[in-house]
Every structure is written in C-alpha cells, then in structure tokens.
Design a protein around this motif. Structure first.
Motif, PDB file in Angstrom:
ATOM      1  N   THR A   9     108.745  27.761  37.397  1.00  0.00           N
ATOM      2  CA  THR A   9     109.071  28.088  38.765  1.00  0.00           C
ATOM      3  C   THR A   9     108.421  27.092  39.705  1.00  0.00           C
ATOM      4  OG1 THR A   9     107.206  29.589  38.744  1.00  0.00           O
ATOM      5  CG2 THR A   9     109.346  30.546  38.343  1.00  0.00           C
ATOM      6  N   THR A  10     108.781  27.143  40.972  1.00  0.00           N
ATOM      7  CA  THR A  10     108.289  26.150  41.928  1.00  0.00           C
ATOM      8  C   THR A  10     106.776  26.090  41.986  1.00  0.00           C
ATOM      9  OG1 THR A  10     109.433  27.752  43.314  1.00  0.00           O
ATOM     10  CG2 THR A  10     109.752  25.481  43.846  1.00  0.00           C
ATOM     11  N   TYR A 341     113.388  21.301  43.111  1.00  0.00           N
ATOM     12  CA  TYR A 341     113.328  22.604  42.458  1.00  0.00           C
ATOM     13  C   TYR A 341     113.706  23.741  43.408  1.00  0.00           C
ATOM     14  CZ  TYR A 341     111.124  21.400  37.969  1.00  0.00           C
ATOM     15  OH  TYR A 341     110.871  20.940  36.699  1.00  0.00           O
ATOM     16  N   ASP A 342     113.495  23.547  44.702  1.00  0.00           N
ATOM     17  CA  ASP A 342     113.663  24.647  45.653  1.00  0.00           C
ATOM     18  C   ASP A 342     114.238  24.087  46.950  1.00  0.00           C
ATOM     19  OD1 ASP A 342     113.441  26.794  47.398  1.00  0.00           O
ATOM     20  OD2 ASP A 342     111.452  27.374  46.700  1.00  0.00           O
ATOM     21  N   ASP A 460     121.225  25.166  39.590  1.00  0.00           N
ATOM     22  CA  ASP A 460     119.819  25.064  39.190  1.00  0.00           C
ATOM     23  C   ASP A 460     119.537  23.659  38.682  1.00  0.00           C
ATOM     24  OD1 ASP A 460     117.354  25.231  37.633  1.00  0.00           O
ATOM     25  OD2 ASP A 460     117.593  27.407  37.716  1.00  0.00           O
ATOM     26  N   GLY A 487     118.678  25.928  43.814  1.00  0.00           N
ATOM     27  CA  GLY A 487     117.296  26.225  43.485  1.00  0.00           C
ATOM     28  C   GLY A 487     117.111  26.666  42.053  1.00  0.00           C
ATOM     29  N   ARG A 493     113.846  35.456  45.206  1.00  0.00           N
ATOM     30  CA  ARG A 493     113.983  34.258  46.032  1.00  0.00           C
ATOM     31  C   ARG A 493     114.930  34.468  47.213  1.00  0.00           C
ATOM     32  NH1 ARG A 493     116.024  29.830  44.270  1.00  0.00           N
ATOM     33  NH2 ARG A 493     114.623  28.517  45.474  1.00  0.00           N
TER      34      ARG A 493
END
Length: 524
Positions: A9-10, A341-342, A460, A487, A493
């Motif tokens: 994850t981020t 990533y985000d 993603d 993301g 999220r």
C-alpha cells in the motif's frame, strides 16, 4: 530504481514507530492439525503437527507499545518448519488494538500491507488500527505482525546506510558494457551483503513460511478461523494461507491481488505495463492542470517529455542539496513511480517535477526516499532487503543473466516506453541471489474454503487488474469485487461502494455478488 515486485500500500500509511515488545509464556489454544492443502505452494515438507503443539500453546503477554491504544507482544515460530523444536526459532513481533465496541466482539482481524517487506505493525498503528471503517474496528481486535525477516521480526539486513545510498543511485538503464557491468556488480554486492549479515534467516523467509506463521498467530490469538485483510503482496500471503489451510479460512479479503500462477518474468512485465497505465492517467490529468511541467498534448507526448527528463538526469544529475545524492535517472524514476501508487499524490508529483526541471531535485528525491523508507539521518528500514529476500525465495529468477535481459527488453519497452528498460534490468536482482528459490508459480485454488473476496482496481499501477481477475478465477470460492478507478488497492480509499461491500462481508459474512463493480471518480 529497485522496484521489482514491491507490492504494498502507499508509503504514507506504512510509516512505523518504534515498539517495545514483550515475550511469550506457555498456555493458550489453537492446537494444530495437519494442513489440508489442495496444492502445496512450495516444495517444503509439511511440519509435524505434534512438534508444533508447543508453539500453538503459547500465550501472548501483551504490554503497552508506547503508542496510545496499541499493545504489543512477541510470538515464537520455528525457523525451519521442517524441523520444529530444534531450538532454532524466530521472533515474530505482533501488535493489536482491541475492539472499541459497541456490539459483540467478532474476534481478531489480521491485516497485512504488502511488500513483501512492509511492516504490518507500522501499517496497523499508522492506518488500519485507526483508519479502517469504525463499524469494523468496533467489532474486531485489529491485529498485525511483522512477517519473518521484516523490521522487528528477525529482520533481514544487507547494506549499511551509505552503501544503500550508492545502490539506489546505480544506473539501471545501462548504455554500454561498462554501465552494464556496474549494475551486475551492484546486484552481486547487494546479495553478498544479505548473505553476510543475514545468513541464519535468509533461507527461511518464504511466503509459505509466513503463511504458517499466520496460522500460528491465529491459534495463539484463540481464533478458530482466520479473518484477514491483505493488501497488494498481502493477497499472495492470504491466498497461500487459504491453500494451505482451507478449513481454517474465515473471512478473507484480498485487495489489489497478485496472480500466483505468473512467473517472475511475467509478473515484472505485467507490473511494468501497470505503471504505464498509471502514467497515462497521470498524464491526462496533468495536461489539464495549469502547473503541469510536462506540457500539453496526449499521454504519448507527456510520456516522451518525462523520458527526456530522465535522459537528461542520467547525463547530468540534478542538485538536491545533498552532495553525495544528486538526482540521477535512477532516483528520479523511483520518485515518479512512488507517486503513481496513489492519485492523491499527483499534485505533489507535478510540484516535484517542476522543481527538478528547474534545477532543484530535492522534492523528487524525497519521494524516492519515502519509497525506499529512508530516514533523514540516512538510515533505511529493511523494506528493500526483506523484499528481495522473499521474492528471490518464492520464485526462480526472472533472468539468468544480462543477455536474457537484452532479449526481453523489447517486450518490456512495449509494455512501457517510459519505464520498460529500467524495470527490465531491475528484474535481474534475483539472478545472483545466494539462496536457491524454494517456491514456484502455480495456481492456488484453496479447495473447500468458504467465499474469499478478491478486490481489483482497473487502473492499479502495481497489481494490474487482470491479476485480480485471475486470482478470483483460480480460487475455488473466489468472488471478484471491482473498483473502476485509479490507484493501488481500493478498501478504505474513499469508495463507499467498496467499503460497504467489504464491511458487510467482514461483519455479516455476506460476500458481494461475484462480478460486482464500483465506480470511482471520473477521470479524463
């Protein structure tokens, strides 16, 4: 730019604080039975259930972590599950935040942020234990652990801080034989450092062993079934667990899924295409912003300008204010990938690229440092060391040498004209690993397990959507939940649709209908 299969994850939610850990005493519940696996995920022999009973009989002694609301402990696990009770154990750091109420407690919800190499304890304290939906935190003890080889759990160590600084700057798009030789030397020195500093654990940090530790944790927590949310690489850990112990599966959510049937080469090439997809989304958005440093035009034009920036940074690194760490192509590329990533990091990426193109590489270097988990004092978390150790043990290497990389370059560059070459050469890192792989790529059907929810995000960057489709199809009881958006990962999220579906599954045991889709915010 060592980004091979770093699936987590981020970085903003993985940051970890230091912990005080307590030991274990005898007692407890959750005695083991022989694993009923449909397809053993590795060649490692199954452990003797009788020899494991003392481990399952542990009683965790909880104490304050020094972080308000959290408690910590330490669990013992066999270093080698083929020889438990030999006196060779590893310490597994565990943390929890007890259910807040109201409502009847449903047991423990174990979470994993991915990596491999991400600290579960850091993730729990910084995000999951306080940021998961309140109804879930009310009914479950939120629990996580640092998998073996990670952070507080008998960590893999490889390089000193200064040596790691040099490693992260090595050019991973070699232009000639000399640069190629320097890259190969860097990978060999990295592997030798891991062998020198971590020989005891290096052969025993596979995902299969982490999954056995996960069942051990289930047992000592007193839960008959495992309830689990795994993000990114954590989906591979969860699927491995389900295949080993299908009769102990409770409610499993696998968010941002991996495809365990894909070889290391295919995984790396797929991920390369995933980052190109994310870059395309960023490029479309950037072209509409007044502060876009990459100009107007379509994604191809924006990508070409970014690639040209990387080329210039390769020829003349951008000053950062740190004499020994200018922003060359390797660090610049890692900084960009970190922000992809985000989508919430896109404004920060625009600002960092603008600064770098105007002679200040510090903001983009900061993004790269967050990706590598480098502290301001020059110390690194062991994320990258554990990442390589687990990946190189789980599968044979993607390439057997530089010639194989050169052969594969066209396919990687087709997958991503911007990132392809660098990610292809980065895939060479396991070639020189001192420990032979114990795992192979294969489907994990988890025959007999109850419904398992697999979540995929259509754009993603790190875990392409087709991986979620594949895993949901491989699992005998897999049900696919799709987030149509940008993301990495989807739960927690901002999508009410995703959160509602997963909350209902965790709280009521009702899996969403297979194929259910949730739409994200519209993007250009």
């Amino acid at each position: 730019m060592d980004t091979r299969s770093l699936l987590r994850t981020t970085g903003t939610v993985i940051a970890a604080a230091g912990l005080l850990l307590s030991g274990c005493t005898s007692g407890g519940s959750g005695e083991p039975r022989a694993a009923a696996s449909s397809a053993t995920p590795s060649a490692q022999p199954s452990p003797d259930p009788a020899a494991l009973r003392p481990y399952y009989a542990q009683k965790l002694s909880w104490r304050d972590c020094g972080v308000p609301g959290f408690q910590c402990s330490t669990m013992k696990a066999p270093l080698d599950y083929a020889n438990p009770g030999s006196g060779q154990d590893v310490d597994i750091a565990v943390a929890r935040r007890q259910a807040t109420g109201p409502g009847k407690r449903l047991g423990s919800l174990v979470v994993n942020p991915g990596g491999p190499g991400g600290s579960g304890i850091g993730y729990l304290q910084a995000y999951a234990g306080i940021g998961y939906p309140a109804p879930v935190r009310a009914r479950y003890d939120m629990v996580s652990f640092d998998p073996r080889g990670v952070d507080r759990s008998s960590p893999v160590e490889c390089l000193t801080g200064p040596a790691m600084d040099k490693y992260t700057q090595v050019d991973q798009t070699p232009d000639d034989a000399a640069e190629e030789a320097r890259l190969v030397t860097a990978f060999k020195e990295f592997a030798a450092g891991c062998q020198e500093r971590s020989q005891r654990v290096l052969s025993h940090v596979s995902t299969v062993e982490a999954a056995r530790d996960l069942d051990l944790l289930r047992g000592v927590l007193g839960d008959k079934k495992l309830t689990y949310v795994g993000a990114s690489y954590g989906t591979f850990l969860g699927a491995t667990y389900a295949d080993l112990f299908p009769d102990r599966v409770g409610r499993l959510v696998l968010d941002g899924a991996m495809d365990p049937s894909r070889s290391a080469l295919d995984l790396n090439r797929d991920q390369t295409a995933g980052f190109e997809t994310a870059l395309t989304s960023f490029a479309k958005d950037c072209a509409k912003q007044s502060d876009c440093p990459l100009g107007k035009g379509g994604p191809e034009a924006v990508g070409a300008r970014l690639k040209e920036f990387f080329r210039k940074a390769d020829a003349q690194p951008v000053p950062t204010g740190e004499r020994d760490r200018p922003l060359g192509e390797a660090l610049a590329t890692t900084g960009v990938i970190a922000a992809l990533y985000d989508e919430s990091a896109w404004p920060q990426l625009r600002e960092a690229l603008t600064a770098a193109m105007n002679g200040d590489g510090a903001p983009l270097l900061a993004l790269a440092d967050s990706y590598y988990e480098r502290e301001p004092d020059g110390k690194y978390a062991n994320l990258m060391y554990a990442n390589a150790a687990v990946n190189c043990l789980d599968q044979p290497p993607a390439f057997d040498g530089p010639e194989a990389v050169r052969t594969a370059l066209p396919s990687f560059e087709k997958a991503s004209p911007v990132f392809g070459a660098g990610l292809a050469w980065a895939s060479l890192n396991c070639t020189y690993w001192p420990v032979k792989a114990t795992g192979t790529a294969k489907p994990l059907p988890a025959k007999g397990a109850p419904p398992i929810v697999v979540v995929g995000t259509t754009r993603d960057p790190a875990t392409p959507y087709k991986w979620a489709q594949a895993l949901a199809g491989q699992l005998e009881s897999g049900t696919l939940l799709t987030y149509e958006g940008d993301g990495h990962t989807a739960y927690g999220r901002g999508s009410d649709c995703i959160d509602t579906a997963i909350n209902r599954y965790l709280l009521e045991g009702k899996a969403p209908e297979n194929g259910k889709k949730c739409r994200g915010a519209s993007k250009p």
